[in-house]
Scaffold this active site. Structure first.
Site, PDB file in Angstrom:
ATOM      1  N   TRP A   1      -0.260   9.037  -4.935  1.00  0.00           N
ATOM      2  CA  TRP A   1      -0.492   9.675  -3.643  1.00  0.00           C
ATOM      3  C   TRP A   1       0.529  10.780  -3.374  1.00  0.00           C
ATOM      4  CZ3 TRP A   1      -4.816   8.472  -1.235  1.00  0.00           C
ATOM      5  CH2 TRP A   1      -5.359   7.191  -1.343  1.00  0.00           C
TER       6      TRP A   1
ATOM      7  N   THR B   1       0.856  -1.181   0.000  1.00  0.00           N
ATOM      8  CA  THR B   1       0.000   0.000   0.000  1.00  0.00           C
ATOM      9  C   THR B   1       0.891   1.229   0.000  1.00  0.00           C
ATOM     10  OG1 THR B   1      -0.004   0.091   2.382  1.00  0.00           O
ATOM     11  CG2 THR B   1      -1.777  -1.156   1.360  1.00  0.00           C
TER      12      THR B   1
ATOM     13  N   GLU C   1      -5.856  -3.492  -1.032  1.00  0.00           N
ATOM     14  CA  GLU C   1      -6.316  -4.560  -0.128  1.00  0.00           C
ATOM     15  C   GLU C   1      -7.525  -5.313  -0.666  1.00  0.00           C
ATOM     16  OE1 GLU C   1      -5.516  -1.524   0.731  1.00  0.00           O
ATOM     17  OE2 GLU C   1      -4.600  -1.392   2.722  1.00  0.00           O
TER      18      GLU C   1
ATOM     19  N   LYS D   1      -4.595  12.676  -3.881  1.00  0.00           N
ATOM     20  CA  LYS D   1      -4.371  11.743  -4.982  1.00  0.00           C
ATOM     21  C   LYS D   1      -4.299  12.528  -6.285  1.00  0.00           C
ATOM     22  CE  LYS D   1      -5.060   6.963  -5.428  1.00  0.00           C
ATOM     23  NZ  LYS D   1      -5.907   5.826  -5.561  1.00  0.00           N
TER      24      LYS D   1
HETATM   25  P1  AMP Z   1      -4.861   2.256  -3.577  1.00  0.00           P
HETATM   26  O1  AMP Z   1      -4.799   1.221  -2.524  1.00  0.00           O
HETATM   27  O2  AMP Z   1      -3.587   3.010  -3.784  1.00  0.00           O
HETATM   28  O3  AMP Z   1      -5.411   1.709  -4.848  1.00  0.00           O
HETATM   29  O4  AMP Z   1      -5.879   3.393  -3.116  1.00  0.00           O
HETATM   30  C1  AMP Z   1      -7.166   3.078  -2.687  1.00  0.00           C
HETATM   31  C2  AMP Z   1      -7.927   4.336  -2.388  1.00  0.00           C
HETATM   32  O5  AMP Z   1      -8.168   5.081  -3.584  1.00  0.00           O
HETATM   33  C3  AMP Z   1      -9.296   4.066  -1.827  1.00  0.00           C
HETATM   34  O6  AMP Z   1      -9.246   3.802  -0.443  1.00  0.00           O
HETATM   35  C4  AMP Z   1     -10.022   5.355  -2.151  1.00  0.00           C
HETATM   36  O7  AMP Z   1      -9.744   6.349  -1.193  1.00  0.00           O
HETATM   37  C5  AMP Z   1      -9.403   5.772  -3.467  1.00  0.00           C
HETATM   38  N1  AMP Z   1     -10.270   5.364  -4.586  1.00  0.00           N
HETATM   39  C6  AMP Z   1     -10.162   4.290  -5.390  1.00  0.00           C
HETATM   40  N2  AMP Z   1     -11.139   4.276  -6.320  1.00  0.00           N
HETATM   41  C7  AMP Z   1     -11.898   5.374  -6.093  1.00  0.00           C
HETATM   42  C8  AMP Z   1     -13.068   5.923  -6.701  1.00  0.00           C
HETATM   43  N3  AMP Z   1     -13.649   5.364  -7.755  1.00  0.00           N
HETATM   44  N4  AMP Z   1     -13.565   7.070  -6.184  1.00  0.00           N
HETATM   45  C9  AMP Z   1     -12.990   7.676  -5.113  1.00  0.00           C
HETATM   46  N5  AMP Z   1     -11.881   7.200  -4.507  1.00  0.00           N
HETATM   47  C10 AMP Z   1     -11.346   6.077  -4.983  1.00  0.00           C
END
Ligand code: AMP
Length: 545
Positions: free
Chosen positions: A442, A184, A328, A437
């Site tokens: 990030w 992550t 996750e 983001k």
């Molecule tokens: P990652 O583990 O780096 O893929 O990030 C996951 C995070 O991205 C999630 O917990 C959300 O906060 C954000 N995220 C992913 N898809 C979306 C979406 N369609 N709309 C808003 N936030 C999203």
């Protein structure tokens, strides 16, 4: 009484062998570093992957060892996707855009045994190598002619494969064995390793392939723009192979012209990627007056999909499929696909549904919980932390005893704050973590704040996400000055520039009298975002002149 059915393990090697047998000549097209295209069918991909499997068996590794990659979306990475887990090793895909310190942490925490890297990452590998005592070797994923200089001990991928047989009997083992690993982003504390299994990966690929979800079908051509170092490229390589769909791997060329070229040239019908990538593509296509056809379905996730993006794809007669997920969650956790009865809704109402992150696919359960941990109603208004569970959701982190992201009754706490409406459409309204983001990557608000707060003129600093039509979000500084001090935009920029990656540097700042705090002394970011989160703000001062 048990059913009397065969207990065949769900293994990743089986997906490739299926594609090789039934879709021999369906192509995997991959862009090389020099922009040329590599092209072969699933049968040849499987032959090369079996050679890789034989080569891996000769390396100094034992079952379960982690093999890491630093690579773009290309055909050799595709072979690693199947060959590494196929022999019983764990494919650990690493994001080359992370800071070197994070990369060192991740590679050491994963106890990586071999690092397979694209030749273009040679300078990065050079810097990392002395800090990776557990690493037994580096393999550059190229042929002899493209081997980077200055690595006398490094192995060459094509040389490894060349002498090997293209026959290999894939071992059969427990489907719950680990197959892949992805860390992550780790914006608070160190990154955490998510460990996928063969079973979770195969089920997830079958899940995303359902009609009405990604719905990849034989005869289609899929373009995963989402990097293969990020959550298994949303499982698209596995899902495509599972149905024998053509796959286009864009290599390092993720710019608008590069993508449009392969969309037209290879007749891509479905794409998958973060909003920023698609904005770049549409900007280029619209400026050039070109259509994006035959791409007619676009899966968008990783960040909230802006309305303009849906509208612009509509104008190109392409359907947007808005999905939510996390490292996750493999990643598919929810997807906004409308049902027939939504067709009679006014367009504005349909748009509202498309902007939501959607319903869980079969296999995944979701709920929202209030601060007391009690489930909240599905009324579209109540906001709570989103929790999920299912066969492709992480049950813990690798080498990490921290259970704070898991509830006592076994659900995963996502850290996303959302609503769920009566039809089950989930909508992310905020993140409990305050990272920004930008373009799918990030940016840590905390790190930017810490740097600014070490400036002598700064009393307090907060960084919030402001809206950005190109990058989804960009960071914005809110600065409280020490009494009698002044600070110009360029002064702040010059001060922080040596400490953070250039793309992290906010474009602007707003000087405020004070920052709102909670009872426990935390800055109230949500309130700040509401007040200062618009893309353009009259009080914003540019960091460059
Ligand atoms: P990652 O583990 O780096 O893929 O990030 C996951 C995070 O991205 C999630 O917990 C959300 O906060 C954000 N995220 C992913 N898809 C979306 C979406 N369609 N709309 C808003 N936030 C999203």
């Amino acid at each position: 009484m048990h059913g009397l059915m065969m207990d065949a393990p769900l293994l990743i090697s089986g997906i490739l062998e299926y594609a090789a047998k039934y879709h021999r000549d369906t192509e995997i097209v991959s862009r090389n570093e020099d922009s040329s295209l590599n092209r072969y069918g699933y049968a040849e991909a499987a032959q090369r992957t079996r050679k890789l499997a034989n080569a891996l068996s000769r390396l100094n590794v034992t079952a379960g060892d982690r093999i890491s990659t630093l690579a773009w979306n290309n055909h050799r990475h595709f072979e690693m996707y199947f060959g590494v887990p196929g022999v019983g090793l764990v494919l650990h895909t690493v994001n080359p855009r992370l800071f070197p310190e994070q990369l060192v942490f991740i590679l050491n925490d994963a106890q990586s045994r071999y690092l397979f890297a694209d030749a273009c990452f040679a300078p990065l590998v050079k810097g990392l190598r002395p800090h990776l005592p557990q690493l037994r070797g580096v393999v550059f994923m190229c042929d002899r002619a493209h081997m980077p200089e200055g690595f006398p001990d490094a192995l060459c991928y094509e040389d490894l494969l060349a002498p090997e047989s293209d026959l290999y009997d894939w071992p059969q083992f427990d489907e719950r064995m680990a197959s892949g690993m992805c860390y992550t982003s780790g914006t608070t504390g160190n990154p955490k390793g998510v460990l996928y299994s063969h079973r979770s990966t195969v089920l997830h690929a079958m899940g995303v392939n359902q009609p009405g979800l990604f719905g990849i079908a034989p005869g289609e051509c899929v373009l995963p723009v989402v990097p293969m170092f990020h959550v298994n490229a949303w499982c698209v390589p596995y899902a495509a192979a599972q149905v024998g769909a053509k796959l286009v791997l864009p290599g390092p060329r993720l710019d608008g012209p590069g993508l449009l070229e392969v969309i037209h040239g290879e007749k891509v019908s479905i794409g998958a990627g973060v909003p920023t990538i698609w904005l770049n593509l549409l900007n280029h296509a619209d400026q050039a007056g070109q259509s994006i056809a035959p791409m007619s379905r676009v899966v968008i996730g990783g960040a909230a999909c802006p309305q303009t993006l849906i509208e612009r794809f509509n104008a190109h007669k392409a359907l947007t499929v808005h999905a939510w997920g996390m490292t996750e969650t493999s990643p598919l956790g929810s997807i906004s696909v409308l049902s027939d009865h939504h067709g009679s809704l006014p367009p504005a109402e349909r748009m509202k549904l498309q902007l939501k992150q959607g319903r869980a696919p079969f296999g995944i359960e979701m709920r929202i919980s209030g601060p007391d941990g009690k489930p909240l109603p599905w009324d579209g208004v109540s906001r709570g932390e989103l929790e999920v569970r299912g066969p492709w959701i992480a049950s813990g982190y690798y080498n990490n005893a921290d259970r704070s992201q898991f509830t006592a009754d076994g659900w995963f706490r996502t850290g996303d704050i959302s609503t769920i409406d009566a039809e089950g459409f989930m909508n992310i309204v905020d993140r409990s973590k305050d990272v920004i983001k930008s373009g799918g990557e990030w940016i840590s608000s905390i790190e930017l704040e810490n740097v600014a707060m070490s400036h002598p003129a700064v009393l307090e600093a907060a960084v919030i996400a402001r809206a950005d039509s190109r990058w989804s979000e960009r960071p914005r500084y809110l600065i409280v000055l020490r009494e009698g001090k002044t600070l110009s935009g360029p002064e702040l920029k010059a001060f922080i520039a040596p400490h953070v990656a250039s793309w992290w540097i906010p474009e602007d700042m707003i000087i405020v009298k004070e920052l709102p705090h909670t009872g426990t002394g935390k800055v109230m970011k949500a309130a700040l975002r509401e007040q200062y989160g618009a893309e353009v703000h009259p009080e914003a001062v540019k960091l460059t002149l």
